[in-house]
Design an enzyme around this catalytic site. Structure first.
Site, PDB file in Angstrom:
ATOM      1  N   HIS A 189      45.832  60.010  70.869  1.00  0.00           N
ATOM      2  CA  HIS A 189      46.911  59.067  70.579  1.00  0.00           C
ATOM      3  C   HIS A 189      48.194  59.898  70.413  1.00  0.00           C
ATOM      4  CE1 HIS A 189      49.200  56.263  67.986  1.00  0.00           C
ATOM      5  NE2 HIS A 189      48.397  55.306  68.421  1.00  0.00           N
ATOM      6  N   ASP A 237      41.067  63.101  63.883  1.00  0.00           N
ATOM      7  CA  ASP A 237      41.772  61.823  63.759  1.00  0.00           C
ATOM      8  C   ASP A 237      40.706  60.728  63.732  1.00  0.00           C
ATOM      9  OD1 ASP A 237      42.919  59.361  64.284  1.00  0.00           O
ATOM     10  OD2 ASP A 237      44.052  60.030  66.039  1.00  0.00           O
ATOM     11  N   GLN A 271      40.109  55.448  64.541  1.00  0.00           N
ATOM     12  CA  GLN A 271      39.273  54.472  65.250  1.00  0.00           C
ATOM     13  C   GLN A 271      37.796  54.610  64.904  1.00  0.00           C
ATOM     14  OE1 GLN A 271      40.514  52.042  66.921  1.00  0.00           O
ATOM     15  NE2 GLN A 271      42.625  52.752  66.984  1.00  0.00           N
ATOM     16  N   LYS A 329      43.487  49.808  59.685  1.00  0.00           N
ATOM     17  CA  LYS A 329      42.521  49.667  60.784  1.00  0.00           C
ATOM     18  C   LYS A 329      41.105  49.485  60.251  1.00  0.00           C
ATOM     19  CE  LYS A 329      45.149  52.414  64.127  1.00  0.00           C
ATOM     20  NZ  LYS A 329      45.879  51.469  64.975  1.00  0.00           N
ATOM     21  N   CYS A 341      49.783  53.701  73.178  1.00  0.00           N
ATOM     22  CA  CYS A 341      50.275  54.960  72.589  1.00  0.00           C
ATOM     23  C   CYS A 341      49.467  56.149  73.084  1.00  0.00           C
ATOM     24  CB  CYS A 341      50.264  54.911  71.064  1.00  0.00           C
ATOM     25  SG  CYS A 341      51.457  53.762  70.395  1.00  0.00           S
TER      26      CYS A 341
END
Lengths: 424, 149
Positions: free
Chosen positions: A141, A218, A221, A244, A382
């Protein structure tokens, strides 16, 4: 959950249950899912952008402001003590959620983006110099690209990106080759937001550590879809956003190993992050407060804790198994439609179905689906380098959460049929 | 679903499939690039002027049905028009797609009227006007790619 909803769930019981996973009962926990959009039931398939909030989270925010609101870490009065207790309780909830060794390894930030920027500014600026390299992947991202790019530009370092294959999987051998003597840090997404690819982070971390390179993961997600154990992964930093994972916007978590965080300089200066201040000198506070300058997002942290408690209560493993089943169903159904091309066909996938329909622009797909109450994301997500890799300007992306059903996938399939009809 | 058909009128879909004047003008004396970061639409508009008159106009690029059809019909409408007429037509078109009462009735929209449905879809206004903004940039001789954001 309302009494009526609870009753409904209980009555439907085994008939609708997925093993022990009763999606209708879960849906009843999310007020917005009862809404109609343009006169049609909402089919919310934009969870990778942000998730909906269960009643438990909304109630936690209201309760905090009605019963506990005060500033933290300062007052001697009742409310300040209570707010501090709840805020620090939220930190312990996040610690348990990630299985971090200590609550002071949990830094509250605005979200994944701020967490990565914190590491780039604090760790990056003190450990990365001219000629050094930061290694990321071709499926990141923008928030895991741009902070490193800015750091590299400032320091005269180089940003390298390991390539991905046609299925959207990291080419591990290429990654291993790029992980060289100049690499000072690896930044990698746990699960790709544009493709749904699940990266072999454990294997990546092992390799990086064998060359003494720390790894930032990261997890934006990943945390809504599967359980994460930062000690088992042995990652050095792990970052995720509250919104999220069914929590409020404006709050997120940066996990860092104690030893690394202790040695890092502060990110921002201000109140709360100090122990003593004179005009000559400031003594910084200990962890985690060293990295939390200013009044934090207290209600956000409490709301996030409610969200983490909510999904932990259901069980991340059950959520993962249920979503896997829905994603498989969606993949089969959508790829069977003539003219549909899936972008991101990795063997290990979670939560995301990116697709194209013939030469119809994703923006047109999004508008036509929206008219049927179906919310998806269209665009580059993104992740412009991913779009460039596949030589496409954009995709249409349906992304799942624990409350999505196969019936909603059927609605998506009918919606795609409508797109094909309009553009026949 | 009538709203949807208001937006995706047959003429628009037809221009999307077979855009007119979709080519480069090698000897263009004006050209500009327009970019819509939201959806990745990207067009280049080429112009060949004869004094103040648009002798030839064309475009190339990628975009959604609305932006592509809008670019295609724009090139059709503007060939032979003066710069001033082009500006006025854009003003009238802008009023149409944003749902505003036209500032002036003197300009004839002609077949651009098929874009009236766009006003019901506010997020698509940028798609419909991208080519026109790019045209403006080309006429003004802007060097940098313009963006709708």
């Amino acid at each position: 959950m309302t009494t009526a909803a609870r009753k409904l769930g209980a009555e439907r019981g085994p008939a609708l249950a997925h093993g022990e996973f009763d999606v209708q009962r879960i849906r009843a926990d999310f007020p917005i899912l009862q809404k109609k959009i343009r006169g049609k039931p909402l089919v919310y398939l934009d969870n990778a952008a942000t998730s909906q909030k269960p009643r438990a989270v909304i109630d936690a925010l209201v309760r905090y402001y009605e019963e506990s609101n005060s500033n933290v870490h300062r007052g001697v009065h009742y409310l300040s003590e209570r707010a501090t207790e709840e805020f620090e309780g939220a930190r312990r909830t996040a610690q348990r959620f990630l299985n971090a060794a200590s609550p002071h390894e949990i830094i509250f930030v605005r979200g994944t983006t701020e967490g990565i920027n914190l590491v780039a500014h604090s760790y990056g600026r003190s450990h990365i110099g001219a000629g050094d390299e930061v290694l990321i992947t071709g499926m990141e991202h923008h928030s895991n690209i741009v902070p490193w790019q800015m750091l590299c530009k400032e320091k005269g370092a180089t940003l390298r990106a390991a390539p991905i294959n046609d299925d959207g999987e990291l080419i591990f051998e290429e990654f291993a080759k790029l992980l060289g003597p100049k690499t000072r840090l690896v930044g990698i997404t746990h699960i790709s937001n544009a493709l749904g690819t699940v990266n072999p982070v454990r294997k990546i971390i092992e390799l990086a550590h064998s060359r003494n390179v720390p790894v930032l993961v990261d997890g934006a997600q990943a945390v809504p879809h599967q359980s994460v154990d930062v000690q088992a992964l042995d990652c050095d930093f792990y970052v995720f956003s509250g919104h999220k994972v069914f929590g409020p916007t404006g709050i997120g978590v940066l996990y860092g190993k104690s030893a690394l965080l202790e040695a890092m300089p502060p990110y921002q200066g201000g109140g709360d992050m100090i122990r003593s201040v004179t005009f000559e000198k400031t003594v910084y506070n200990h962890l985690p407060y060293k990295f939390e300058a200013g009044t934090p997002d207290i209600s956000g942290a409490i709301g996030l804790a409610a969200a983490l408690d909510y999904i932990t209560g259901i069980g991340l493993d059950k959520i993962a198994a249920y979503e896997h089943d829905v994603l498989e169903y969606a993949t089969r159904a959508v790829s069977a439609i003539p003219g549909v091309r899936l972008i991101g066909t990795a063997r290990e996938k979670a939560g995301v179905l990116s697709f194209l329909i013939g030469d119809v622009h994703p923006h047109d797909i999004g508008t036509i689906l929206d008219q049927q109450g179906i919310a998806i994301r269209t665009g580059h997500h993104c992740s412009q380098p991913v779009m460039e890799r596949f030589n496409i300007p954009a995709t249409a992306r349906a992304s799942l959460a624990l409350y999505n059903t196969k019936e909603e996938i059927d609605a998506l399939v009918r919606g795609i049929g409508k797109v094909r009809e309009v553009f026949a | 679903m009538s709203d949807l058909r208001d937006l995706y009128q047959d003429v628009i879909l037809e221009h999307c499939k077979a855009p007119r004047n979709y080519r480069e003008i090698p000897a263009a004396d004006h050209k500009a690039e327009g970019f819509n970061p939201l959806c990745g639409d990207r067009f280049t508009v080429y112009l060949a002027l004869d004094g103040d008159v648009i002798r030839d106009i064309s475009f190339q690029g990628t975009g959604c049905a609305i932006s592509k059809a809008s670019a295609s019909m724009m090139t059709q409408m503007l060939k032979g028009k003066t710069r001033e007429e082009a500006e006025k037509l854009f003003g009238r078109f802008h009023d149409l797609v944003t749902g505003h009462a036209p500032a002036s009735e003197e300009v004839e929209l002609g077949k651009l009227a098929v874009f009236s449905g766009v006003s019901e879809f506010p997020v698509r206004v940028k798609c419909a006007t991208l080519a026109w903004h790019t045209l403006q940039a080309a006429l003004e001789g802007k060097q940098e790619a313009i963006s709708t954001e």
